[in-house]
Design a protein around this motif. Structure first.
Motif, PDB file in Angstrom:
ATOM      1  N   PHE A 349       0.697  -1.208  -0.027  1.00  0.00           N
ATOM      2  CA  PHE A 349       0.033  -0.107  -0.024  1.00  0.00           C
ATOM      3  C   PHE A 349       0.970   1.287  -0.009  1.00  0.00           C
ATOM      4  CE2 PHE A 349      -3.339  -2.670   2.491  1.00  0.00           C
ATOM      5  CZ  PHE A 349      -3.821  -2.938   1.253  1.00  0.00           C
ATOM      6  N   GLY A 350       1.930   1.157  -0.474  1.00  0.00           N
ATOM      7  CA  GLY A 350       3.031   2.313  -0.405  1.00  0.00           C
ATOM      8  C   GLY A 350       2.494   3.408  -1.020  1.00  0.00           C
ATOM      9  N   HIS A 351       1.717   3.380  -2.105  1.00  0.00           N
ATOM     10  CA  HIS A 351       1.106   4.211  -3.028  1.00  0.00           C
ATOM     11  C   HIS A 351      -0.279   4.995  -2.369  1.00  0.00           C
ATOM     12  CE1 HIS A 351      -0.935   0.480  -4.325  1.00  0.00           C
ATOM     13  NE2 HIS A 351      -1.966   1.194  -4.765  1.00  0.00           N
ATOM     14  N   MET A 352      -0.606   4.448  -1.377  1.00  0.00           N
ATOM     15  CA  MET A 352      -1.769   5.002  -0.767  1.00  0.00           C
ATOM     16  C   MET A 352      -1.397   5.554   0.969  1.00  0.00           C
ATOM     17  SD  MET A 352      -4.917   2.504  -2.114  1.00  0.00           S
ATOM     18  CE  MET A 352      -4.083   0.976  -1.572  1.00  0.00           C
ATOM     19  N   LYS A 353      -2.082   6.414   1.394  1.00  0.00           N
ATOM     20  CA  LYS A 353      -1.944   6.879   2.471  1.00  0.00           C
ATOM     21  C   LYS A 353      -3.186   6.385   3.302  1.00  0.00           C
ATOM     22  CE  LYS A 353      -1.327  11.010   5.712  1.00  0.00           C
ATOM     23  NZ  LYS A 353      -1.305  12.253   5.658  1.00  0.00           N
ATOM     24  N   ILE A 354      -3.288   5.305   4.001  1.00  0.00           N
ATOM     25  CA  ILE A 354      -4.530   4.836   4.619  1.00  0.00           C
ATOM     26  C   ILE A 354      -4.510   5.263   6.208  1.00  0.00           C
ATOM     27  CG2 ILE A 354      -5.664   2.922   5.110  1.00  0.00           C
ATOM     28  CD1 ILE A 354      -4.749   1.590   2.727  1.00  0.00           C
ATOM     29  N   THR A 355      -5.509   5.877   6.655  1.00  0.00           N
ATOM     30  CA  THR A 355      -5.354   6.617   8.070  1.00  0.00           C
ATOM     31  C   THR A 355      -6.858   6.068   8.815  1.00  0.00           C
ATOM     32  OG1 THR A 355      -4.661   8.556   7.086  1.00  0.00           O
ATOM     33  CG2 THR A 355      -5.552   8.693   9.216  1.00  0.00           C
ATOM     34  N   GLY A 356      -6.669   5.432   9.958  1.00  0.00           N
ATOM     35  CA  GLY A 356      -7.570   5.075  10.848  1.00  0.00           C
ATOM     36  C   GLY A 356      -7.991   5.453  11.752  1.00  0.00           C
ATOM     37  N   LEU A 357      -8.323   5.010  13.103  1.00  0.00           N
ATOM     38  CA  LEU A 357      -8.749   5.562  14.235  1.00  0.00           C
ATOM     39  C   LEU A 357      -7.690   6.498  14.798  1.00  0.00           C
ATOM     40  CD1 LEU A 357     -10.808   2.512  15.735  1.00  0.00           C
ATOM     41  CD2 LEU A 357     -11.750   4.666  14.921  1.00  0.00           C
ATOM     42  N   ASP A 358      -8.099   7.524  15.438  1.00  0.00           N
ATOM     43  CA  ASP A 358      -7.130   8.366  16.010  1.00  0.00           C
ATOM     44  C   ASP A 358      -5.938   8.908  15.174  1.00  0.00           C
ATOM     45  OD1 ASP A 358      -8.519   8.184  18.463  1.00  0.00           O
ATOM     46  OD2 ASP A 358      -7.484   6.192  18.791  1.00  0.00           O
ATOM     47  N   ASN A 359      -6.484   9.052  13.903  1.00  0.00           N
ATOM     48  CA  ASN A 359      -5.521   9.473  12.918  1.00  0.00           C
ATOM     49  C   ASN A 359      -4.177   8.418  12.939  1.00  0.00           C
ATOM     50  OD1 ASN A 359      -6.904  11.680  11.961  1.00  0.00           O
ATOM     51  ND2 ASN A 359      -6.486  12.839  13.834  1.00  0.00           N
ATOM     52  N   ARG A 360      -4.343   7.292  13.070  1.00  0.00           N
ATOM     53  CA  ARG A 360      -3.129   6.444  12.959  1.00  0.00           C
ATOM     54  C   ARG A 360      -2.974   5.937  11.268  1.00  0.00           C
ATOM     55  NH1 ARG A 360      -2.172   3.120  17.659  1.00  0.00           N
ATOM     56  NH2 ARG A 360      -3.446   3.531  19.416  1.00  0.00           N
ATOM     57  N   LEU A 361      -1.696   5.960  11.154  1.00  0.00           N
ATOM     58  CA  LEU A 361      -1.291   5.614   9.750  1.00  0.00           C
ATOM     59  C   LEU A 361      -1.107   4.165   9.621  1.00  0.00           C
ATOM     60  CD1 LEU A 361       1.140   8.641   8.742  1.00  0.00           C
ATOM     61  CD2 LEU A 361      -1.214   8.146   7.897  1.00  0.00           C
ATOM     62  N   LEU A 362      -1.558   3.468   8.708  1.00  0.00           N
ATOM     63  CA  LEU A 362      -1.286   2.102   8.418  1.00  0.00           C
ATOM     64  C   LEU A 362       0.360   1.766   8.197  1.00  0.00           C
ATOM     65  CD1 LEU A 362      -2.536  -0.831   8.325  1.00  0.00           C
ATOM     66  CD2 LEU A 362      -2.847  -0.442   5.637  1.00  0.00           C
ATOM     67  N   SER A 363       0.862   2.646   7.539  1.00  0.00           N
ATOM     68  CA  SER A 363       2.239   2.527   7.249  1.00  0.00           C
ATOM     69  C   SER A 363       3.257   2.463   8.552  1.00  0.00           C
ATOM     70  CB  SER A 363       2.723   3.678   6.236  1.00  0.00           C
ATOM     71  OG  SER A 363       2.466   4.812   7.007  1.00  0.00           O
ATOM     72  N   GLU A 364       2.581   3.292   9.455  1.00  0.00           N
ATOM     73  CA  GLU A 364       3.334   3.284  10.939  1.00  0.00           C
ATOM     74  C   GLU A 364       3.078   2.164  11.526  1.00  0.00           C
ATOM     75  OE1 GLU A 364       5.430   5.018  13.765  1.00  0.00           O
ATOM     76  OE2 GLU A 364       5.741   5.451  11.823  1.00  0.00           O
ATOM     77  N   GLN A 365       1.783   1.737  11.529  1.00  0.00           N
ATOM     78  CA  GLN A 365       1.585   0.434  12.342  1.00  0.00           C
ATOM     79  C   GLN A 365       2.302  -1.026  11.683  1.00  0.00           C
ATOM     80  OE1 GLN A 365      -2.505   0.378  13.862  1.00  0.00           O
ATOM     81  NE2 GLN A 365      -2.788  -1.796  13.344  1.00  0.00           N
ATOM     82  N   TRP A 366       2.452  -0.800  10.321  1.00  0.00           N
ATOM     83  CA  TRP A 366       3.160  -1.822   9.712  1.00  0.00           C
ATOM     84  C   TRP A 366       4.672  -1.385   9.759  1.00  0.00           C
ATOM     85  CZ3 TRP A 366      -0.595  -3.185   4.973  1.00  0.00           C
ATOM     86  CH2 TRP A 366      -1.559  -4.132   5.733  1.00  0.00           C
ATOM     87  N   LYS A 367       5.370  -0.360  10.340  1.00  0.00           N
ATOM     88  CA  LYS A 367       6.559  -0.156   9.820  1.00  0.00           C
ATOM     89  C   LYS A 367       7.743  -1.337  10.037  1.00  0.00           C
ATOM     90  CE  LYS A 367       7.222   1.315  14.622  1.00  0.00           C
ATOM     91  NZ  LYS A 367       7.567   2.799  15.633  1.00  0.00           N
ATOM     92  N   GLU A 368       7.280  -2.489  10.796  1.00  0.00           N
ATOM     93  CA  GLU A 368       8.126  -3.409  10.891  1.00  0.00           C
ATOM     94  C   GLU A 368       7.709  -4.646  10.040  1.00  0.00           C
ATOM     95  OE1 GLU A 368       9.307  -4.830  14.834  1.00  0.00           O
ATOM     96  OE2 GLU A 368      10.189  -2.710  14.932  1.00  0.00           O
ATOM     97  N   GLY A 369       6.791  -4.558   9.093  1.00  0.00           N
ATOM     98  CA  GLY A 369       6.143  -5.539   8.365  1.00  0.00           C
ATOM     99  C   GLY A 369       4.520  -5.794   8.381  1.00  0.00           C
ATOM    100  N   ALA A 370       4.040  -5.813   7.355  1.00  0.00           N
ATOM    101  CA  ALA A 370       2.392  -5.883   7.149  1.00  0.00           C
ATOM    102  C   ALA A 370       2.076  -7.084   8.167  1.00  0.00           C
ATOM    103  CB  ALA A 370       1.999  -6.011   5.627  1.00  0.00           C
ATOM    104  N   HIS A 371       1.064  -7.010   8.819  1.00  0.00           N
ATOM    105  CA  HIS A 371       0.334  -8.180   9.499  1.00  0.00           C
ATOM    106  C   HIS A 371      -0.943  -7.994   9.743  1.00  0.00           C
ATOM    107  CE1 HIS A 371       2.419  -5.959  12.416  1.00  0.00           C
ATOM    108  NE2 HIS A 371       1.713  -6.781  13.386  1.00  0.00           N
ATOM    109  N   ALA A 372      -1.742  -8.767   9.482  1.00  0.00           N
ATOM    110  CA  ALA A 372      -3.445  -8.720   9.727  1.00  0.00           C
ATOM    111  C   ALA A 372      -3.983  -9.949  10.198  1.00  0.00           C
ATOM    112  CB  ALA A 372      -3.841  -8.241   8.320  1.00  0.00           C
ATOM    113  N   TYR A 373      -5.187  -9.947  10.928  1.00  0.00           N
ATOM    114  CA  TYR A 373      -5.771 -11.103  11.315  1.00  0.00           C
ATOM    115  C   TYR A 373      -6.491 -11.999  10.257  1.00  0.00           C
ATOM    116  CZ  TYR A 373      -9.287 -14.123  13.455  1.00  0.00           C
ATOM    117  OH  TYR A 373     -10.175 -15.245  13.849  1.00  0.00           O
ATOM    118  N   LEU A 374      -5.980 -13.088  10.100  1.00  0.00           N
ATOM    119  CA  LEU A 374      -6.235 -13.994   8.671  1.00  0.00           C
ATOM    120  C   LEU A 374      -6.125 -13.442   7.265  1.00  0.00           C
ATOM    121  CD1 LEU A 374     -10.095 -15.156   9.756  1.00  0.00           C
ATOM    122  CD2 LEU A 374      -7.777 -16.363   9.795  1.00  0.00           C
TER     123      LEU A 374
END
Length: 505
Positions: A349-374
């Protein structure tokens, strides 16, 4: 930005991407009565990677009988392993049959998506300046969508023609040209034989040699193969190849003592096709079998034995205006450089800026690698479900089976959201997400993918980002039912001002 009323049409879903994942999940949602769909596509047509990768020889290394939807198997394949154009036509035919084309917006590159807590929905913005408000967002962009060019000094200084394999320049003839190919991945194995036939000379720059297995394709039009068009035989072929690949997945994850058997087969294939001992030594892998993606070709090795081909294993020091200089100081001049250097699999998702709750950036939450439930749900990013997300790829098998395990789960999730009060949203619980990730990474730590080689499965932090660590049927079993207790349910407190902003169509 456009903003046309559409809230009266019920739950609204935005799907990003029209490859096999995006089209497949859209079909499932349509069947469930979710008609308020917007499907955004950066390209001019459906197909995803099968639209973009038009290089000569582009084809699938999974039989067509398995590399197709179970609900739309299609018995009119022309070959056991179909080519790029036929696969794209198949994807478009499914989109047309299920009435998806009117829902699609082409040349619409998504650059951002933000969750709006005050209204409990998503704002999706395209590069073209359009904003679409939706209750649910489903990114289906895949892991092989963004080409990766190597960070070689002087790359932009080359005065000849150059391109990545997934952006093939068909306007340039290779006849009589001196061509350099950098990389020996799956795409290179397919286009190299075609380049060799056209070019005056071809130099292949190889960083590491892959393990290659034979690739036996045939046409269903041939008399001795026509009977294989029969539906029951194609269903049997689909099952048998799936079952064989399940065994292969075990070799890579749980049965290390069996790997020498397939390694022996691969090296036997090399020995049979490359008689020259010096060239064969260059093409012999030095890592553990399966650590890198195992490839399939019966034309690659013969192409490298031709007199107009040279295989260079010295590292590249610099790309110069006239060609390529290796670390031993030798500079070769070229007219064309073709990069078969893969994709940005760690940064889907490097070409997209995805922002969630409390203005969290997905790129920041995944800074050590992408991971998701299932591989589908991420905490703090409500009502977002990823198709072909982290740890849903396979080292052996067809991604179609994994995709079709995700479609019903996402359909159930959307149905749950549809049944909730307006403005409600679901977010996977952090403890569920964390426990799942710990389990998956623990199992991956025993796989061949962490045995020491450099591959596109494992990032610089040591995390295997792409692959599933078990047999594919185990993933399907876990994703069979959407469990609401794994999620938090919240409802936005909508102000009169926020409700006045309508959803665009």
């Amino acid at each position: 930005m456009t903003s046309d009323a559409g809230g009266s049409k019920g739950l609204k879903v935005v799907i990003i991407g029209t490859g096999l994942g995006g089209v497949g999940v859209a079909v499932h949602l349509k069947k469930a009565g979710v008609d308020n769909l917007v499907i955004l596509e950066k390209g001019h047509d459906v197909g995803g990677v099968w639209r973009d990768n038009t290089y000569p020889g582009a084809a699938c290394d999974v039989p067509s009988t398995l590399y197709s939807y179970s609900f739309e198997k299609g018995t009119r394949w022309t070959h056991r392993y179909s080519g790029q154009a036929e696969i794209q036509r198949y994807i478009r035919s499914v989109a047309e049959k299920y009435g998806l084309i009117p829902h699609m917006k082409f040349n619409a590159t998504v650059v951002g998506a933000s969750f709006r807590e005050e209204t409990g929905d998503w704002s999706v913005v395209t590069e073209q300046g359009e904003e679409i408000i939706a209750d649910v967002v489903i990114p289906a962009v895949g892991t092989l969508a963004r080409p990766r060019l190597p960070s070689i000094p002087g790359r932009d200084s080359f005065e000849g023609r150059s391109w990545h394999s997934s952006r093939w320049n068909h306007d340039v003839s290779l006849e009589g040209k001196r061509v350099a190919v950098i990389g020996t991945g799956a795409s290179a194995l397919q286009f190299v034989p075609h380049v060799q036939e056209q070019a005056a000379s071809m130099t292949l720059f190889q960083r590491s040699a892959p393990y290659i297995m034979p690739y036996h394709n045939f046409s269903y039009e041939e008399r001795r193969h026509r009977y294989k068009r029969v539906r029951i035989l194609q269903d049997l072929d689909r099952f048998m190849f799936w079952y064989l690949m399940e065994i292969g997945q075990q070799f890579l994850t749980k049965w290390p003592k069996m790997r020498p058997l397939v390694k022996f087969m691969s090296l036997g294939h090399l020995k049979k096709q490359v008689r020259d001992p010096e060239l064969r030594e260059k093409l012999t892998p030095d890592d553990e079998f399966g650590c890198k993606r195992v490839l399939f070709s019966s034309k690659f090795y013969p192409a490298l034995t031709q007199p107009n081909v040279e295989v260079v294993t010295e590292g590249i020091e610099e790309i110069t205006p006239r060609g390529i200089r290796t670390v031993d100081g030798v500079e070769n001049e070229f007219d064309v450089i073709i990069y078969g250097t893969g994709f940005k699999t760690f940064d889907i998702f490097g070409h997209m800026k995805i922002t969630g709750l409390d203005n969290r950036l997905l790129s920041e939450q995944w800074k050590e690698g992408a991971h998701a439930y299932l591989g589908m749900a991420v905490p703090n990013f409500p009502n977002m479900f990823i198709v072909y997300g982290p740890n849903t790829d396979l080292g052996s098998g067809s991604v179609m089976y994994m995709l079709e395990s995700q479609f019903p789960y996402i359909r159930q999730a959307v149905e749950r959201i549809r049944d909730l009060p307006e403005g409600s949203y679901l977010s996977v619980r952090p403890d569920v997400w964390r426990k799942f990730d710990e389990e998956i990474q623990s199992k991956l730590s025993r796989s061949v993918w962490v045995s020491g080689c450099s591959n596109w499965y494992r990032n610089e932090h040591g995390r295997v980002v792409t692959n599933w660590p078990e047999r594919s049927w185990r993933f399907r079993r876990r994703a069979r039912i959407f469990e609401l207790d794994k999620y938090r349910t919240d409802t936005a407190v909508r102000s009169e001002e926020s409700l006045a902003s309508p959803k665009s169509s």
